[in-house]
Scaffold this active site. Structure first.
Site, PDB file in Angstrom:
ATOM      1  NE  ARG A  82       0.703  -0.536  -1.753  1.00  0.00           N
ATOM      2  CZ  ARG A  82       0.385  -0.314  -0.233  1.00  0.00           C
ATOM      3  NH1 ARG A  82      -0.129   0.791  -0.022  1.00  0.00           N
ATOM      4  NH2 ARG A  82       0.828  -2.202  -0.382  1.00  0.00           N
ATOM      5  CD  GLU A 136      -0.814   5.514  -2.662  1.00  0.00           C
ATOM      6  OE1 GLU A 136      -1.903   6.081  -2.933  1.00  0.00           O
ATOM      7  OE2 GLU A 136      -0.060   4.772  -2.549  1.00  0.00           O
ATOM      8  NE  ARG A 192       4.350  11.525   2.218  1.00  0.00           N
ATOM      9  CZ  ARG A 192       3.548  11.178   3.158  1.00  0.00           C
ATOM     10  NH1 ARG A 192       3.612   9.866   3.189  1.00  0.00           N
ATOM     11  NH2 ARG A 192       2.399  11.506   2.986  1.00  0.00           N
ATOM     12  CG  HIS A 193       2.462   8.178  -2.440  1.00  0.00           C
ATOM     13  ND1 HIS A 193       2.231   9.388  -1.632  1.00  0.00           N
ATOM     14  CD2 HIS A 193       1.937   7.263  -1.248  1.00  0.00           C
ATOM     15  CE1 HIS A 193       1.361   9.477  -0.405  1.00  0.00           C
ATOM     16  NE2 HIS A 193       1.248   7.683  -0.391  1.00  0.00           N
ATOM     17  CD  GLU A 206       3.520   4.246   6.590  1.00  0.00           C
ATOM     18  OE1 GLU A 206       2.735   4.423   6.557  1.00  0.00           O
ATOM     19  OE2 GLU A 206       3.387   2.877   6.689  1.00  0.00           O
ATOM     20  CB  SER A 211       3.122  -0.820   7.915  1.00  0.00           C
ATOM     21  OG  SER A 211       2.508   0.574   7.737  1.00  0.00           O
ATOM     22  NE  ARG A 242       6.622   6.349   0.569  1.00  0.00           N
ATOM     23  CZ  ARG A 242       5.754   6.291   1.509  1.00  0.00           C
ATOM     24  NH1 ARG A 242       5.497   6.215   2.664  1.00  0.00           N
ATOM     25  NH2 ARG A 242       5.091   6.638   0.820  1.00  0.00           N
TER      26      ARG A 242
HETATM   27  P1  ATP Z   1       0.881   5.727   3.073  1.00  0.00           P
HETATM   28  O1  ATP Z   1       0.391   6.475   4.176  1.00  0.00           O
HETATM   29  O2  ATP Z   1       2.586   6.257   3.127  1.00  0.00           O
HETATM   30  O3  ATP Z   1       1.168   6.205   1.679  1.00  0.00           O
HETATM   31  P2  ATP Z   1       0.661   3.350   2.971  1.00  0.00           P
HETATM   32  O4  ATP Z   1       0.596   3.320   5.135  1.00  0.00           O
HETATM   33  O5  ATP Z   1      -0.780   3.307   2.598  1.00  0.00           O
HETATM   34  O6  ATP Z   1       1.288   4.787   3.133  1.00  0.00           O
HETATM   35  P3  ATP Z   1       1.236   0.707   3.123  1.00  0.00           P
HETATM   36  O7  ATP Z   1       0.251   0.007   2.499  1.00  0.00           O
HETATM   37  O8  ATP Z   1       1.735   0.404   4.864  1.00  0.00           O
HETATM   38  O9  ATP Z   1       1.713   1.601   2.850  1.00  0.00           O
HETATM   39  O10 ATP Z   1       2.858   0.158   2.497  1.00  0.00           O
HETATM   40  C1  ATP Z   1       4.440  -0.417   2.759  1.00  0.00           C
HETATM   41  C2  ATP Z   1       5.408   0.779   3.158  1.00  0.00           C
HETATM   42  O11 ATP Z   1       5.255   0.382   1.214  1.00  0.00           O
HETATM   43  C3  ATP Z   1       5.207   1.351   3.449  1.00  0.00           C
HETATM   44  O12 ATP Z   1       4.870   1.715   4.482  1.00  0.00           O
HETATM   45  C4  ATP Z   1       5.686   2.510   1.519  1.00  0.00           C
HETATM   46  O13 ATP Z   1       7.470   2.086   2.398  1.00  0.00           O
HETATM   47  C5  ATP Z   1       5.610   1.737   0.855  1.00  0.00           C
HETATM   48  N1  ATP Z   1       5.233   1.972   0.221  1.00  0.00           N
HETATM   49  C6  ATP Z   1       3.495   2.094  -0.093  1.00  0.00           C
HETATM   50  N2  ATP Z   1       2.870   2.377  -0.569  1.00  0.00           N
HETATM   51  C7  ATP Z   1       3.390   3.162  -1.594  1.00  0.00           C
HETATM   52  C8  ATP Z   1       3.455   3.730  -3.004  1.00  0.00           C
HETATM   53  N3  ATP Z   1       2.300   4.602  -3.249  1.00  0.00           N
HETATM   54  N4  ATP Z   1       4.782   4.364  -3.330  1.00  0.00           N
HETATM   55  C9  ATP Z   1       5.758   4.008  -2.738  1.00  0.00           C
HETATM   56  N5  ATP Z   1       6.138   3.639  -1.970  1.00  0.00           N
HETATM   57  C10 ATP Z   1       5.097   2.990  -0.979  1.00  0.00           C
HETATM   58 MG    MG Z   2       1.472   1.473   6.250  1.00  0.00          MG
END
Ligand code: ATP
Ligand code: MG
Length: 434
Positions: A211, A213, A219-220, A357, A360, A408
């Site tokens: 990702r 980000e 936490r990312h 979180e 999801s 996480r």
């Molecule tokens: P957040 O809102 O906390 O950035 P997200 O809702 O974008 O997370 P989802 O697409 O729902 O993330 O991904 C499912 C799970 O994967 C998340 O709940 C998280 O535990 C993990 N996850 C997602 N993106 C990341 C990241 N960039 N780094 C670490 N863990 C991640």
């Molecule tokens: Mg999510």
């Protein structure tokens, strides 16, 4: 090595060959001690000057810290030694000499910042409290696999090089694939759905997600490990049950198998597997709980996503793992099914640790026409996803699943303040090597 003995298993009264790293050389004048460390612990090697071969004596007293050595000699009980046993030297070989200037001190006497530690991870993980995190991570992955098997899931792996993204267009890493644009996959979402409808019914995958980000946060990551589940003939509560079992199994395995590592991390006393039956709040109840805390500057209203502050306030109020269910459809991706009662309300859920979180998930839209409509509403071109939507014309059962962030899970389990602590070689905005 055939006849190597781990330091923790060196028995008084035997002659042993040990191999490891020089943790420290303590020269007291007439006598010196070389402390040798391996994966199991440390042992004290005594050098009585003038009593052994001069060449061996020089080797043993002048060896640099973190050099790899192999020592053979009698093992004896010695009360004053840190582990209660001590070796003397018959043979001493410097297998791989370390330079005297180390970029990082594995004995932990000198603190290093995270960036220096990550640049020199090989030295960093020689510290038992750092390695403990990765031993626990290993237990977590094993426990998760085992629990999925118990729940009748088949382990799959899906492509990480893909033609299209799913979680919104901005977070994709583009790559070149034989002259054609491609991307690193953000999630196995579409593939695991296709597999669950492919006769396997229940599948899981543990693999990387990528990702782009925008921001550096604690936490990312830009490359994370996703623990994914998808089950045919499952609805959202079924998927929540699976998520809860997986998280609980990970905690229980660590509590059972990693006592020493928890001790290293100073967590042995407080560590406890979460109570079962995580509370399940609807999104609406969650909003009420957050607003009632009075912690936020502005009251949340229906349709808002939860900010980091809102997640914190709610986590403090609930105080344990909990689910948020029935999210507004508009904040969840197109593949999440709406509830039967209300098209504004989805079957999407999140599993939360009080700090953040973790998961999801939701029931998926399995009706072809409604799915294609969802793509259009999210501004995605359904034609690009035909490889996926087409399969919904040929008998796609109702199905549900989730994605759980592996890092996480470990981070919150061990109360670490940065997700990078849980990854050997993390990828973030600044870090592409090592
Ligand atoms: P957040 O809102 O906390 O950035 P997200 O809702 O974008 O997370 P989802 O697409 O729902 O993330 O991904 C499912 C799970 O994967 C998340 O709940 C998280 O535990 C993990 N996850 C997602 N993106 C990341 C990241 N960039 N780094 C670490 N863990 C991640
Ligand atoms: Mg999510």
């Amino acid at each position: 090595m055939d006849d190597r003995t781990y330091t923790a298993e060196a028995e008084p009264g035997t002659t042993a060959t040990i191999a490891g790293w020089v943790h420290e050389v303590r020269d007291l004048g007439g006598i010196a001690f070389v402390i040798v460390r391996d994966a199991t612990g440390r042992i004290q090697v005594k050098v009585e000057k003038g009593e052994i071969d001069e060449e061996l004596e020089t080797l043993a007293t002048e060896v640099t810290r973190e050099s790899v050595v192999q020592v053979t000699g009698p093992v004896e009980e010695e009360e004053r030694a840190p582990t209660g046993v001590e070796m003397t030297i018959d043979e001493f070989e410097v297998v791989a000499e370390a330079e005297p200037e180390l970029p990082l001190d594995p004995s932990g006497k000198v603190d290093a910042d995270l960036s220096t530690r990550l640049d020199n991870r090989t030295l960093d993980t020689r510290k038992p409290e750092v390695r403990a995190i990765f031993e626990i991570r290993s237990t977590v992955l094993e426990a998760v696999r085992e629990e999925f098997r118990t729940l009748h899931c088949t382990e799959i792996t899906t492509p990480k090089i893909v033609a299209t993204g799913t979680e919104g267009g901005t977070e994709l890493f583009p790559i070149t694939y034989f002259g054609q644009e491609a991307f690193m996959n953000q999630s196995p979402q579409l593939f695991k759905q296709l597999a669950s409808g492919g006769g396997f019914e229940r599948v899981f995958e543990i693999g990387p997600i990528f990702r782009a980000e925008e921001h550096n946060t604690p936490r990312h990551l830009n490359e994370a490990t996703s623990i994914d589940f998808e089950g045919a003939f499952c609805d959202a509560p079924d998927a929540m049950d699976v998520a809860e079992s997986i998280v609980s199994a990970a905690y229980e395995a660590v509590a059972e198998q990693n006592e020493a590592e928890l001790e290293q991390l100073g967590l042995a006393e407080e560590f406890a597997a979460p109570e079962s039956d995580f509370p399940r709040l609807t999104y609406e109840e969650a909003l009420e709980r957050v607003n009632a805390t009075g912690e936020l500057d502005e009251q949340l209203v229906w349709g808002d996503d939860l900010s980091t502050e809102a997640e914190r306030a709610l986590g403090d109020a609930v105080g344990e793992h909990y689910f948020i269910t029935n999210w507004p459809s508009e904040v969840k991706p197109f593949y999440i099914k709406d509830t039967d009662e209300d098209p504004q309300e989805s079957t999407g859920f999140d599993l939360m640790h009080p700090e953040m979180e973790l998961v999801s998930g939701g029931q998926r839209e399995h009706r072809h026409d409604a799915l294609v409509e969802g793509f259009e509403q999210q501004g995605l071109d359904p034609a690009q996803f035909e490889y996926y939507t087409k399969m919904f014309k040929y008998g796609m059962p109702p199905h549900a699943g989730f994605g759980l962030g592996g890092e996480r899970l470990v981070m919150t389990m061990l109360d670490l303040d940065n997700i990078r602590e849980t990854v050997l070689f993390p990828r973030d905005r600044q870090r592409l090597s090592p």
